[in-house]
Scaffold this motif. Structure first.
Motif, PDB file in Angstrom:
ATOM      1  N   UNK A 112       0.818  -1.221   0.000  1.00 53.87           N
ATOM      2  CA  UNK A 112       0.000   0.000   0.000  1.00 53.87           C
ATOM      3  C   UNK A 112       0.852   1.272   0.000  1.00 53.87           C
ATOM      4  N   UNK A 113       2.168   1.125   0.029  1.00 53.14           N
ATOM      5  CA  UNK A 113       3.062   2.294   0.144  1.00 53.14           C
ATOM      6  C   UNK A 113       3.209   2.983  -1.217  1.00 53.14           C
ATOM      7  N   UNK A 114       2.135   3.626  -1.667  1.00 54.45           N
ATOM      8  CA  UNK A 114       2.069   4.283  -2.975  1.00 54.45           C
ATOM      9  C   UNK A 114       1.519   5.695  -2.789  1.00 54.45           C
ATOM     10  N   UNK A 115       1.895   6.596  -3.693  1.00 53.98           N
ATOM     11  CA  UNK A 115       1.330   7.950  -3.664  1.00 53.98           C
ATOM     12  C   UNK A 115       1.530   8.602  -2.307  1.00 53.98           C
ATOM     13  N   UNK A 157       2.394  16.229 -10.029  1.00 55.40           N
ATOM     14  CA  UNK A 157       1.309  16.585 -10.943  1.00 55.40           C
ATOM     15  C   UNK A 157       0.018  15.840 -10.638  1.00 55.40           C
ATOM     16  N   UNK A 158      -1.120  16.560 -10.874  1.00 61.32           N
ATOM     17  CA  UNK A 158      -2.424  15.954 -10.614  1.00 61.32           C
ATOM     18  C   UNK A 158      -3.106  15.626 -11.945  1.00 61.32           C
ATOM     19  N   UNK A 159      -4.131  14.791 -11.890  1.00 61.37           N
ATOM     20  CA  UNK A 159      -4.733  14.287 -13.130  1.00 61.37           C
ATOM     21  C   UNK A 159      -5.796  15.213 -13.718  1.00 61.37           C
ATOM     22  N   UNK A 160      -6.386  16.098 -12.904  1.00 61.56           N
ATOM     23  CA  UNK A 160      -7.537  16.880 -13.375  1.00 61.56           C
ATOM     24  C   UNK A 160      -7.129  17.824 -14.504  1.00 61.56           C
ATOM     25  N   UNK A 161      -7.818  17.659 -15.609  1.00 63.01           N
ATOM     26  CA  UNK A 161      -7.505  18.441 -16.797  1.00 63.01           C
ATOM     27  C   UNK A 161      -7.568  19.940 -16.491  1.00 63.01           C
ATOM     28  N   UNK A 163      -5.963  21.512 -14.323  1.00 68.14           N
ATOM     29  CA  UNK A 163      -5.594  21.809 -12.930  1.00 68.14           C
ATOM     30  C   UNK A 163      -4.467  20.883 -12.457  1.00 68.14           C
ATOM     31  N   UNK A 164      -3.549  20.582 -13.382  1.00 66.75           N
ATOM     32  CA  UNK A 164      -2.505  19.611 -13.043  1.00 66.75           C
ATOM     33  C   UNK A 164      -1.524  20.155 -12.005  1.00 66.75           C
ATOM     34  N   UNK A 165      -1.476  21.510 -11.889  1.00 64.47           N
ATOM     35  CA  UNK A 165      -0.568  22.090 -10.890  1.00 64.47           C
ATOM     36  C   UNK A 165      -1.212  22.218  -9.515  1.00 64.47           C
ATOM     37  N   UNK A 166      -2.455  21.770  -9.408  1.00 69.56           N
ATOM     38  CA  UNK A 166      -3.141  21.862  -8.117  1.00 69.56           C
ATOM     39  C   UNK A 166      -2.328  21.117  -7.053  1.00 69.56           C
ATOM     40  N   UNK A 167      -2.365  21.645  -5.831  1.00 70.20           N
ATOM     41  CA  UNK A 167      -1.533  21.024  -4.786  1.00 70.20           C
ATOM     42  C   UNK A 167      -2.350  20.081  -3.892  1.00 70.20           C
ATOM     43  N   UNK A 168      -3.618  19.863  -4.238  1.00 73.49           N
ATOM     44  CA  UNK A 168      -4.460  19.038  -3.354  1.00 73.49           C
ATOM     45  C   UNK A 168      -4.567  17.594  -3.848  1.00 73.49           C
ATOM     46  N   UNK A 169      -4.761  16.716  -2.893  1.00 75.00           N
ATOM     47  CA  UNK A 169      -5.185  15.336  -3.181  1.00 75.00           C
ATOM     48  C   UNK A 169      -6.532  15.163  -2.486  1.00 75.00           C
ATOM     49  N   UNK A 170      -7.596  14.926  -3.266  1.00 74.36           N
ATOM     50  CA  UNK A 170      -8.936  14.803  -2.678  1.00 74.36           C
ATOM     51  C   UNK A 170      -9.345  13.332  -2.532  1.00 74.36           C
ATOM     52  N   UNK A 171     -10.073  13.031  -1.473  1.00 73.98           N
ATOM     53  CA  UNK A 171     -10.727  11.723  -1.305  1.00 73.98           C
ATOM     54  C   UNK A 171     -12.188  12.021  -0.958  1.00 73.98           C
ATOM     55  N   UNK A 172     -13.137  11.419  -1.711  1.00 71.84           N
ATOM     56  CA  UNK A 172     -14.554  11.795  -1.547  1.00 71.84           C
ATOM     57  C   UNK A 172     -15.375  10.553  -1.186  1.00 71.84           C
ATOM     58  N   UNK A 173     -16.061  10.644  -0.067  1.00 70.99           N
ATOM     59  CA  UNK A 173     -16.775   9.472   0.454  1.00 70.99           C
ATOM     60  C   UNK A 173     -18.175   9.850   0.940  1.00 70.99           C
ATOM     61  N   UNK A 174     -18.987   8.836   1.185  1.00 75.49           N
ATOM     62  CA  UNK A 174     -20.314   9.051   1.788  1.00 75.49           C
ATOM     63  C   UNK A 174     -20.604   7.886   2.735  1.00 75.49           C
ATOM     64  N   UNK A 175     -21.702   7.990   3.505  1.00 75.99           N
ATOM     65  CA  UNK A 175     -21.906   6.977   4.547  1.00 75.99           C
ATOM     66  C   UNK A 175     -22.680   5.756   4.053  1.00 75.99           C
ATOM     67  N   UNK A 350      -8.612  15.547  -8.594  1.00 76.71           N
ATOM     68  CA  UNK A 350      -7.533  16.278  -7.908  1.00 76.71           C
ATOM     69  C   UNK A 350      -6.692  15.174  -7.282  1.00 76.71           C
ATOM     70  N   UNK A 351      -5.895  14.533  -8.080  1.00 80.67           N
ATOM     71  CA  UNK A 351      -5.298  13.277  -7.628  1.00 80.67           C
ATOM     72  C   UNK A 351      -3.969  13.010  -8.305  1.00 80.67           C
ATOM     73  N   UNK A 352      -3.067  12.456  -7.527  1.00 81.61           N
ATOM     74  CA  UNK A 352      -1.844  11.923  -8.109  1.00 81.61           C
ATOM     75  C   UNK A 352      -2.216  10.720  -8.978  1.00 81.61           C
ATOM     76  N   UNK A 353      -1.367  10.437  -9.984  1.00 80.45           N
ATOM     77  CA  UNK A 353      -1.640   9.275 -10.845  1.00 80.45           C
ATOM     78  C   UNK A 353      -1.697   7.992 -10.011  1.00 80.45           C
ATOM     79  N   UNK A 354      -0.966   7.963  -8.905  1.00 77.00           N
ATOM     80  CA  UNK A 354      -0.952   6.745  -8.064  1.00 77.00           C
ATOM     81  C   UNK A 354      -2.327   6.428  -7.487  1.00 77.00           C
ATOM     82  N   UNK A 355      -3.229   7.443  -7.427  1.00 78.61           N
ATOM     83  CA  UNK A 355      -4.576   7.224  -6.859  1.00 78.61           C
ATOM     84  C   UNK A 355      -5.655   7.450  -7.926  1.00 78.61           C
ATOM     85  N   UNK A 356      -5.343   7.143  -9.181  1.00 77.33           N
ATOM     86  CA  UNK A 356      -6.240   7.453 -10.308  1.00 77.33           C
ATOM     87  C   UNK A 356      -7.661   6.899 -10.077  1.00 77.33           C
TER      88      UNK A 356
END
Ligand code: HEM
Length: 385
Positions: A112-115, A157-161, A163-175, A350-356
């Motif tokens: 799991x040691x990625x991204x 670099x991030x994947x979002x077209x 916005x590749x210079x964006x500095x965020x990594x987003x994770x989006x979830x629900x219950x 808003x994601x590194x390629x490692x978390x595509x």
């Protein structure tokens, strides 16, 4: 004589029950992927078409919610999103607030040691809690509750077209562990119903045409609509959709509250903004934590990448913790924080390629969330954060 009538009635009733069960099974299966469907990633040529249609419906829905808000403003505290004139997200419109957090990656299993999990590191993060329905509703209703996590200052670099210079990594979830719709054409029809005649016109367009009912999706949607929790800090969240974790594996995410998190209800338990007030109590106290976990796909099991209506069984593949989210004591329900919260732009890409992000539902979200953020930004005259 009476005996015979009773036996006949029971037989007719039994036959009716069997016919209904068979019909429900046929309709249920029709909403499922065909047996033998691939567990791998694949695209269909109509995705760009449906993406455009879905964006269109989403904008219409945001406009409709705003018109309803202006006609009948909700009694909503402190949040700039509450201003009747604000153009809100078309879904997950009601925010319960944002909190600042630390996202602490410790030593994780080698695989799991990625991204962002590649090495121990403490990321600054901001978390937005929301309710899923369009518009601003009382918290007392059934709904899905969302948790959007933004890690700040993530290099690479991030994947979002655009916005590749964006500095965020987003994770989006629900219950809820599953999303209730499987394909883009179905989502398009659903979102049109949401902004038009109401969602039941999608699930059961006509009482007299059962062949058009979406029985399985209705059941899954009903599971998503949960009663108001006692606290947003004591419920579990899932990504429902799949993500790469490095070049050779796919995972789903889940965020689990630490056992010591306890509800801190506001004085008025009937307050329509109960969840905002309760979250503010949690933030003021500080000390809540959550485990961020990954569940790897296992080949040969029913763990599709393209079908978010299938729950990946934890018996087939358990979740493993890869980070701990810690919430320090803070005053989060302030005008400045609420304004920042409303104007955040989350996007799974808003994601590194490692978390595509993977799968049709994730692919549509790239352009859709971006279009909705652009729409809100331009209409509300705010800067992206
Ligand atoms: C598959 C699992 C999904 C999860 C866990 C999820 C969860 C969320 C959450 C938590 C938010 C709020 C983000 C924020 O706080 O700004 C959100 C926003 C949104 N979701 Fe999803 N969602 C999923 C799938 C989808 C799909 C398939 C669609 C449509 C095809 C969709 C459409 C939207 C839209 C339009 C927004 C508002 C975006 C914005 O205006 O910024 N979601 N979702």
């Amino acid at each position: 004589m009476f005996h015979k009538i009773l036996i006949r009635s029971a037989a007719v009733l039994g036959a009716l029950v069997v016919i209904l069960a068979i019909a429900a099974t046929i309709l249920w299966r029709r909403d499922m992927a065909p047996s033998g469907a691939s567990m791998a990633e694949y695209t269909t040529p109509d995705e760009p078409y449906y993406t455009t249609q879905i964006i269109d419906s989403a904008i219409q829905l945001s406009l409709k919610s705003r018109a309803a808000q202006i006609a009948q403003p909700a009694d909503y505290k402190d949040d700039p999103g509450a201003k009747p004139t604000t153009y809100l997200r078309d879904v997950h419109s009601k925010s319960h607030g944002c909190v600042l957090a630390k996202f602490n990656v410790g030593a994780v299993q080698d695989r799991f040691a990625q991204g962002v999990f590649a090495q121990p590191h403490s990321f600054d993060a901001i978390l937005r809690f929301s309710s899923g329905k369009p518009g601003v509703n009382s918290d007392s209703g059934r709904d899905a509750r969302g948790l959007a996590i933004k890690l700040l200052d993530v290099s690479g670099p991030k994947l979002l077209s655009g916005e590749t210079n964006d500095t965020a990594q987003d994770f989006i979830l629900m219950n809820n562990p599953t999303f209730f719709i499987r394909t883009l054409p179905e989502y398009q029809a659903f979102s049109q119903a949401l902004g038009g005649a109401g969602i039941m016109s999608y699930f059961m367009p006509s009482l007299w045409h059962p062949s058009a009912w979406h029985v399985r999706e209705l059941y899954l949607a009903a599971q998503t609509e949960k009663p108001r929790p006692a606290s947003l800090a004591t419920i579990r969240y899932w990504s429902a959709s799949a993500y790469a974790l490095g070049p050779n594996q796919f995972v789903k995410y889940s965020v689990k509250p630490c056992p010591l998190n306890k509800p801190l209800p506001p004085a008025n338990k009937r307050d329509p903004d109960y969840l905002r007030l309760e979250l503010a109590n949690q933030a003021a106290k500080g000390g809540d934590c959550f485990d961020f976990m990954v569940q790897p796909q296992v080949m040969g099991k029913n763990m599709p990448l393209e079908d978010t209506t299938v729950n990946w069984s934890e018996r087939d593949s358990p979740f493993s913790s890869v980070a701990r989210i810690e919430i320090p004591a803070q005053q989060n329900n302030t005008a400045a924080m609420n304004e920042r919260c409303e104007n955040l732009e989350f996007n799974p890409w808003h994601s590194l390629a490692a978390h595509r992000p993977v799968g049709a539902m994730n692919r549509v979200r790239e352009a859709l969330y971006q279009a909705m953020a652009d729409f809100r930004r331009s209409k509300n005259g705010v800067a992206y954060q």
